[in-house]
Scaffold this active site. Structure first.
Site, PDB file in Angstrom:
ATOM      1  N   ARG A  27      -3.060  66.424  12.887  1.00 59.57           N
ATOM      2  CA  ARG A  27      -3.894  65.215  12.760  1.00 59.57           C
ATOM      3  C   ARG A  27      -4.450  64.811  14.130  1.00 59.57           C
ATOM      4  NH1 ARG A  27      -1.379  60.612  12.791  1.00 59.57           N
ATOM      5  NH2 ARG A  27       0.164  61.167  11.221  1.00 59.57           N
ATOM      6  N   TYR A  66     -29.719  56.291   6.672  1.00 52.39           N
ATOM      7  CA  TYR A  66     -29.011  56.979   5.587  1.00 52.39           C
ATOM      8  C   TYR A  66     -28.309  55.925   4.708  1.00 52.39           C
ATOM      9  CZ  TYR A  66     -25.439  59.793   3.309  1.00 52.39           C
ATOM     10  OH  TYR A  66     -24.625  60.375   2.377  1.00 52.39           O
ATOM     11  N   ASP A  89     -27.855  58.320  15.414  1.00 50.28           N
ATOM     12  CA  ASP A  89     -27.459  59.347  14.447  1.00 50.28           C
ATOM     13  C   ASP A  89     -28.529  60.438  14.529  1.00 50.28           C
ATOM     14  OD1 ASP A  89     -27.275  60.924  12.142  1.00 50.28           O
ATOM     15  OD2 ASP A  89     -26.551  59.283  10.887  1.00 50.28           O
ATOM     16  N   LYS A 111     -24.624  68.844   7.690  1.00 50.29           N
ATOM     17  CA  LYS A 111     -26.035  69.202   7.543  1.00 50.29           C
ATOM     18  C   LYS A 111     -26.378  70.408   8.436  1.00 50.29           C
ATOM     19  CE  LYS A 111     -25.630  65.575   4.990  1.00 50.29           C
ATOM     20  NZ  LYS A 111     -25.989  64.212   5.398  1.00 50.29           N
TER      21      LYS A 111
HETATM   22  C1  PLP Z   1     -25.402  62.928   5.318  1.00 46.66           C
HETATM   23  C2  PLP Z   1     -25.639  61.964   6.391  1.00 46.66           C
HETATM   24  C3  PLP Z   1     -24.618  61.133   6.867  1.00 46.66           C
HETATM   25  C4  PLP Z   1     -23.228  61.159   6.261  1.00 46.66           C
HETATM   26  O1  PLP Z   1     -22.576  62.378   6.470  1.00 46.66           O
HETATM   27  P1  PLP Z   1     -21.506  63.017   5.455  1.00 46.66           P
HETATM   28  O2  PLP Z   1     -21.140  64.287   6.154  1.00 46.66           O
HETATM   29  O3  PLP Z   1     -22.191  63.215   4.148  1.00 46.66           O
HETATM   30  O4  PLP Z   1     -20.372  62.062   5.341  1.00 46.66           O
HETATM   31  C5  PLP Z   1     -24.897  60.272   7.911  1.00 46.66           C
HETATM   32  N1  PLP Z   1     -26.122  60.220   8.459  1.00 46.66           N
HETATM   33  C6  PLP Z   1     -27.140  60.992   8.026  1.00 46.66           C
HETATM   34  C7  PLP Z   1     -28.472  60.884   8.672  1.00 46.66           C
HETATM   35  C8  PLP Z   1     -26.933  61.882   6.979  1.00 46.66           C
HETATM   36  O5  PLP Z   1     -27.937  62.637   6.542  1.00 46.66           O
END
Ligand code: PLP
Length: 381
Positions: free
Chosen positions: A50, A102, A173, A198
């Site tokens: 962890r 998002y 982000d 992603k």
């Molecule tokens: C998908 C996404 C998230 C969240 O990520 P997860 O891996 O699905 O928890 C946050 N910000 C953006 C821009 C995203 O496309």
């Protein structure tokens, strides 16, 4: 970790000092919960998964290198990464959030963080004067650029000048462009977040998230968070993401060149009212993108003539998948209003222009003629 080699070379995950005894080329999966000690006072550097695990540490070093960050902390999902960043704040703190984010982040801020006393204001960071939103208790500005799904582009360097001068953190982000195309820390941001699910992992086969920073104090707080709250990335998922990263640069190049062709093609269609892609010269953020990013990415939002037309496309695609998410090798088509942005309040959707004729494409790395043929086919049904 800052190496003086190209991005493409960093993706190959060179020896970062956590070498295994057999010198495996593919970094081993240390699928273990705990690590033994030979005697009291002696340890291998790893105690309990962890907290730290060699496969995850290798991944964190590689990802930090890609964002030119001193430190990257891996989490079990992008949302776990976003929420760890929100744990930096305390009741009474104020955060300025961009109006187009998002949907999961909007849900976290509105439905969880507010309960714990964090205050939020919503602003359009791409066009508004953010200094007007800064209060005595403002701790951070949180944004994506280009935004999801409306592709607003914010000048990171310019905003960072303001946030720096006011003692406010700038959190970006960077999921949409990946570190291959944009490095917000180099432009003055304090914290970068990625949904590793992603582009970084890149194959729609795992979930993960990252936070990067050059600030020692913030990095320590994030480490405490992951160890204490426990949203750590598993050894196997860490390995999958290391494997995905090896092709990050070539995937991004191909997906982007496909996206440019598709955006141009969509523009010609009489059924398409609007194509929103920051790589089109007429996009209002084009010049800022040219200045702060090395590419335009492979996300395209477009508005078709009616809700019925959008529905026809979603119900008939064969080569694309009608699915949430983005950034993998296959092309996905998403309906933001019922999928990624279902949790966003109705007024905010309307304000942003997210309506029931709007579709979002995550362009993959398939043959571009096949993708164009598929669009033509579903449009003419
Ligand atoms: C998908 C996404 C998230 C969240 O990520 P997860 O891996 O699905 O928890 C946050 N910000 C953006 C821009 C995203 O496309």
């Amino acid at each position: 970790m800052k190496w003086d080699v190209s991005f493409e070379t960093k993706c190959q995950g060179m020896d970062l000092g956590i070498q295994d005894q057999y010198h495996a080329i593919s970094f081993p999966i240390y699928q273990t919960a705990t690590f033994s000690r030979s005697r009291l006072g002696e340890e291998s550097g790893f105690d309990y998964t962890r907290q730290t695990n060699p496969t995850r540490s290798q991944l964190e070093s590689v990802v930090a290198g890609l964002e030119n960050a001193e430190e990257a902390v891996a989490f079990s999902s992008g949302m776990a990464a976003v929420s760890a960043v929100m744990h930096l704040f305390a009741p009474g703190d104020h955060v300025i959030m961009d109006m187009d984010l998002y949907g999961g982040s909007v849900r976290l801020f509105n439905q969880v963080c507010k309960k714990y006393g964090i205050e939020f204001s919503t602003a359009d960071c791409s066009s508004e004067d953010i200094s007007a939103y800064i209060r005595e208790n403002t701790k951070a500005v949180y944004l994506e650029t280009p935004t999801n799904p409306m592709m607003h582009v914010t000048d990171i360097e310019k905003l960072a000048e303001l946030t720096r001068s006011r003692g406010v953190l700038l959190i970006v982000d960077n999921t949409f462009l990946s570190p291959y195309f944009q490095n917000p820390l180099d432009l003055g941001a304090d914290i970068v977040i990625h949904s590793g699910t992603k582009y970084i992992a890149g194959h729609h086969d795992t979930i993960g998230g990252f936070v990067m920073t050059n600030d020692r104090d913030i990095a320590d707080k994030l480490r405490l968070n992951v160890t204490t709250i426990g949203a750590c990335l598993s050894p196997f998922d860490s390995w999958l993401i290391l494997r995905g990263i090896r092709t990050l640069a070539v995937r991004m190049d191909r997906a982007e060149s496909n996206a440019i062709r598709i955006a141009e093609h969509l523009k010609q269609s009489p059924h398409v009212k609007k194509v929103i892609y920051p790589g089109l010269k007429e996009h209002p953020g084009y010049d800022i993108m040219k200045k702060q990013a090395r590419g335009f990415g492979a996300m395209i939002t477009f508005e078709v003539e009616s809700r019925e037309f959008a529905e026809k496309i979603l119900n008939n695609v064969q080569l694309f998948y009608f699915a949430e998410s983005l950034g993998g090798t296959e092309t996905l088509i998403t309906y933001p209003i019922t999928q990624t942005h279902a949790a966003v309040p109705k007024e905010l959707l309307e304000k942003n222009g997210i309506n029931d004729s709007l579709l979002r494409l995550s362009v993959g790395i398939e043959g571009v003629e096949d993708l164009i043929g598929e669009l033509d086919r579903v449009f003419s049904i």
